[in-house]
Design a protein around this motif. Sequence first.
Motif, PDB file in Angstrom:
ATOM      1  N   ILE A   1     -39.202  71.413 -40.045  1.00 58.64           N
ATOM      2  CA  ILE A   1     -39.780  72.511 -39.264  1.00 58.64           C
ATOM      3  C   ILE A   1     -41.137  72.930 -39.840  1.00 58.64           C
ATOM      4  O   ILE A   1     -42.086  73.211 -39.101  1.00 58.64           O
ATOM      5  CB  ILE A   1     -38.805  73.698 -39.208  1.00 58.64           C
ATOM      6  N   LEU A   2     -41.235  72.951 -41.169  1.00 65.16           N
ATOM      7  CA  LEU A   2     -42.485  73.340 -41.815  1.00 65.16           C
ATOM      8  C   LEU A   2     -43.551  72.249 -41.727  1.00 65.16           C
ATOM      9  O   LEU A   2     -44.746  72.539 -41.700  1.00 65.16           O
ATOM     10  CB  LEU A   2     -42.224  73.672 -43.285  1.00 65.16           C
ATOM     11  N   LEU A   3     -43.115  70.977 -41.699  1.00 64.82           N
ATOM     12  CA  LEU A   3     -44.031  69.828 -41.681  1.00 64.82           C
ATOM     13  C   LEU A   3     -43.650  68.932 -40.506  1.00 64.82           C
ATOM     14  O   LEU A   3     -43.068  67.857 -40.680  1.00 64.82           O
ATOM     15  CB  LEU A   3     -43.929  69.047 -42.995  1.00 64.82           C
ATOM     16  N   PRO A   4     -43.983  69.351 -39.293  1.00 68.57           N
ATOM     17  CA  PRO A   4     -43.492  68.651 -38.096  1.00 68.57           C
ATOM     18  C   PRO A   4     -43.842  67.164 -38.036  1.00 68.57           C
ATOM     19  O   PRO A   4     -43.067  66.367 -37.521  1.00 68.57           O
ATOM     20  CB  PRO A   4     -44.162  69.411 -36.946  1.00 68.57           C
ATOM     21  N   LYS A   5     -45.011  66.792 -38.587  1.00 64.66           N
ATOM     22  CA  LYS A   5     -45.479  65.415 -38.451  1.00 64.66           C
ATOM     23  C   LYS A   5     -45.201  64.553 -39.690  1.00 64.66           C
ATOM     24  O   LYS A   5     -45.538  63.371 -39.707  1.00 64.66           O
ATOM     25  CB  LYS A   5     -46.977  65.406 -38.139  1.00 64.66           C
ATOM     26  N   ALA A   6     -44.583  65.136 -40.697  1.00 62.31           N
ATOM     27  CA  ALA A   6     -44.346  64.398 -41.936  1.00 62.31           C
ATOM     28  C   ALA A   6     -43.248  63.356 -41.756  1.00 62.31           C
ATOM     29  O   ALA A   6     -42.389  63.463 -40.887  1.00 62.31           O
ATOM     30  CB  ALA A   6     -43.964  65.362 -43.054  1.00 62.31           C
ATOM     31  N   ASN A   7     -43.302  62.326 -42.601  1.00 60.96           N
ATOM     32  CA  ASN A   7     -42.225  61.351 -42.662  1.00 60.96           C
ATOM     33  C   ASN A   7     -41.221  61.804 -43.708  1.00 60.96           C
ATOM     34  O   ASN A   7     -41.576  62.012 -44.875  1.00 60.96           O
ATOM     35  CB  ASN A   7     -42.777  59.964 -43.007  1.00 60.96           C
ATOM     36  N   LEU A   8     -39.967  61.965 -43.280  1.00 59.28           N
ATOM     37  CA  LEU A   8     -38.910  62.461 -44.157  1.00 59.28           C
ATOM     38  C   LEU A   8     -37.818  61.404 -44.283  1.00 59.28           C
ATOM     39  O   LEU A   8     -37.133  61.101 -43.307  1.00 59.28           O
ATOM     40  CB  LEU A   8     -38.317  63.754 -43.601  1.00 59.28           C
ATOM     41  N   PRO A   9     -37.648  60.816 -45.458  1.00 58.13           N
ATOM     42  CA  PRO A   9     -36.625  59.782 -45.611  1.00 58.13           C
ATOM     43  C   PRO A   9     -35.224  60.349 -45.806  1.00 58.13           C
ATOM     44  O   PRO A   9     -35.042  61.433 -46.359  1.00 58.13           O
ATOM     45  CB  PRO A   9     -37.079  59.038 -46.871  1.00 58.13           C
TER      46      PRO A   9
ATOM     47  N   GLU B   1     -48.083  73.704 -48.549  1.00 59.90           N
ATOM     48  CA  GLU B   1     -49.399  74.074 -49.082  1.00 59.90           C
ATOM     49  C   GLU B   1     -50.252  72.832 -49.356  1.00 59.90           C
ATOM     50  O   GLU B   1     -51.448  72.797 -49.043  1.00 59.90           O
ATOM     51  CB  GLU B   1     -49.228  74.878 -50.368  1.00 59.90           C
ATOM     52  N   ILE B   2     -49.637  71.810 -49.943  1.00 58.99           N
ATOM     53  CA  ILE B   2     -50.369  70.577 -50.245  1.00 58.99           C
ATOM     54  C   ILE B   2     -50.715  69.828 -48.963  1.00 58.99           C
ATOM     55  O   ILE B   2     -51.720  69.134 -48.884  1.00 58.99           O
ATOM     56  CB  ILE B   2     -49.536  69.684 -51.192  1.00 58.99           C
ATOM     57  N   GLY B   3     -49.883  70.009 -47.943  1.00 59.33           N
ATOM     58  CA  GLY B   3     -50.063  69.267 -46.701  1.00 59.33           C
ATOM     59  C   GLY B   3     -49.505  67.864 -46.803  1.00 59.33           C
ATOM     60  O   GLY B   3     -50.129  66.891 -46.366  1.00 59.33           O
ATOM     61  N   CYS B   4     -48.313  67.749 -47.391  1.00 59.06           N
ATOM     62  CA  CYS B   4     -47.723  66.433 -47.631  1.00 59.06           C
ATOM     63  C   CYS B   4     -47.454  65.685 -46.329  1.00 59.06           C
ATOM     64  O   CYS B   4     -47.001  66.257 -45.348  1.00 59.06           O
ATOM     65  CB  CYS B   4     -46.412  66.577 -48.412  1.00 59.06           C
ATOM     66  N   ASN B   5     -47.739  64.400 -46.359  1.00 58.42           N
ATOM     67  CA  ASN B   5     -47.446  63.527 -45.231  1.00 58.42           C
ATOM     68  C   ASN B   5     -46.053  62.921 -45.333  1.00 58.42           C
ATOM     69  O   ASN B   5     -45.525  62.393 -44.358  1.00 58.42           O
ATOM     70  CB  ASN B   5     -48.462  62.385 -45.175  1.00 58.42           C
ATOM     71  N   MET B   6     -45.481  62.981 -46.525  1.00 61.09           N
ATOM     72  CA  MET B   6     -44.130  62.479 -46.779  1.00 61.09           C
ATOM     73  C   MET B   6     -43.444  63.451 -47.725  1.00 61.09           C
ATOM     74  O   MET B   6     -44.103  64.086 -48.552  1.00 61.09           O
ATOM     75  CB  MET B   6     -44.162  61.094 -47.434  1.00 61.09           C
ATOM     76  N   ALA B   7     -42.116  63.530 -47.629  1.00 57.50           N
ATOM     77  CA  ALA B   7     -41.368  64.384 -48.550  1.00 57.50           C
ATOM     78  C   ALA B   7     -39.969  63.831 -48.738  1.00 57.50           C
ATOM     79  O   ALA B   7     -39.199  63.728 -47.785  1.00 57.50           O
ATOM     80  CB  ALA B   7     -41.304  65.813 -48.027  1.00 57.50           C
ATOM     81  N   GLY B   8     -39.654  63.447 -49.968  1.00 54.89           N
ATOM     82  CA  GLY B   8     -38.329  62.948 -50.302  1.00 54.89           C
ATOM     83  C   GLY B   8     -37.501  64.048 -50.951  1.00 54.89           C
ATOM     84  O   GLY B   8     -37.851  64.542 -52.026  1.00 54.89           O
ATOM     85  N   ILE B   9     -36.425  64.430 -50.299  1.00 52.03           N
ATOM     86  CA  ILE B   9     -35.561  65.505 -50.806  1.00 52.03           C
ATOM     87  C   ILE B   9     -34.156  64.941 -50.979  1.00 52.03           C
ATOM     88  O   ILE B   9     -33.541  64.488 -50.008  1.00 52.03           O
ATOM     89  CB  ILE B   9     -35.541  66.691 -49.825  1.00 52.03           C
TER      90      ILE B   9
END
Length: 323
Positions: free
Chosen positions: A247-255, A208-216
Amino acid sequence: MPISVHPSVEELAALLRLPDFSEVYAQADRVRARHKGDVVQIRAILEFSNVCRRACRYCGLNCRNEKIARYRMEPDEMIEVAYAANQAGYRTIVLQSGEDPHYTPEILGEIIRKIKETGMAVTVSCGEMPREDYAYLRRCGADRYLLKHETADEQSYRALHPDGTLKERVECLRHLKALGFETGSGFMIGLPGQTMETIAKDLLLLKEIGCNMAGIGPFIPHPDTPLRDHPSGSTELTKRAVALARILLPKANLPATTSLGVLNNGEKNDVFSCGANVVMRKVTPDRYKQLYEIYPAKLSPTHVKEDRLELEEQIRALGRIPL
């Protein structure tokens, strides 16, 4: 089992519960390959202050922890470390701290300006600030801002964060996005009361926010916090959440988060096959490194250049391209 374009909480929760998640992992890996390629971005992280005004119940840096020795790095020292990281090949540095009001926007802004002279991208992770302070850091050259929401469940958020609200945290994230930051958030797996539906809400909030990065990453208990006896989060469930985030954020950077490596005996390579494309390496000087203890971890001495080369070799061994 393909995921719909606009999945519901129930759909994502059902996926998280699958006995066999291999098809979803494979889908996430295909999405990663299509949108991010085989490059693994290596980022330097400098933890410059462990002083924090917040009392978050899971964090070893919380202001009520009287057992920790506090420190603050001087601006010149921070800039010196950033220059060393740049010379070692890092293209991004993450400036991270507790919520320490000692570092005013003006102080941080000048540090950012100096680091930007190297051509490096600068990510800031210093907690909640007024919108005008975020705007000032952006004008000084900050490229990205990381502010994890930790949990999208309002009741859980209140229980874990006695001096803040989920609404305030999300409002900060929206400000950052509107100001043109590459905006990062994220959450923990294994918090008290967390359900598959909670994790699904976390994932949908990122979208929803449209995050460009997501740390999980998985929750790891700290002995000097109220959650000292709560069990650690599941590494398997963490990797499932990363795959769904891809899958939800195809272009995001995921560490591949540090906490995942801690619980997985240092092995983060599994998460690179389910969507992650970023890894961070600490460049914090040794005299401070062990004091930045959000959760307990065994840390080796910092050798900025050698650490970078070692990580590059590990990434190549996985068939990926270090950057």
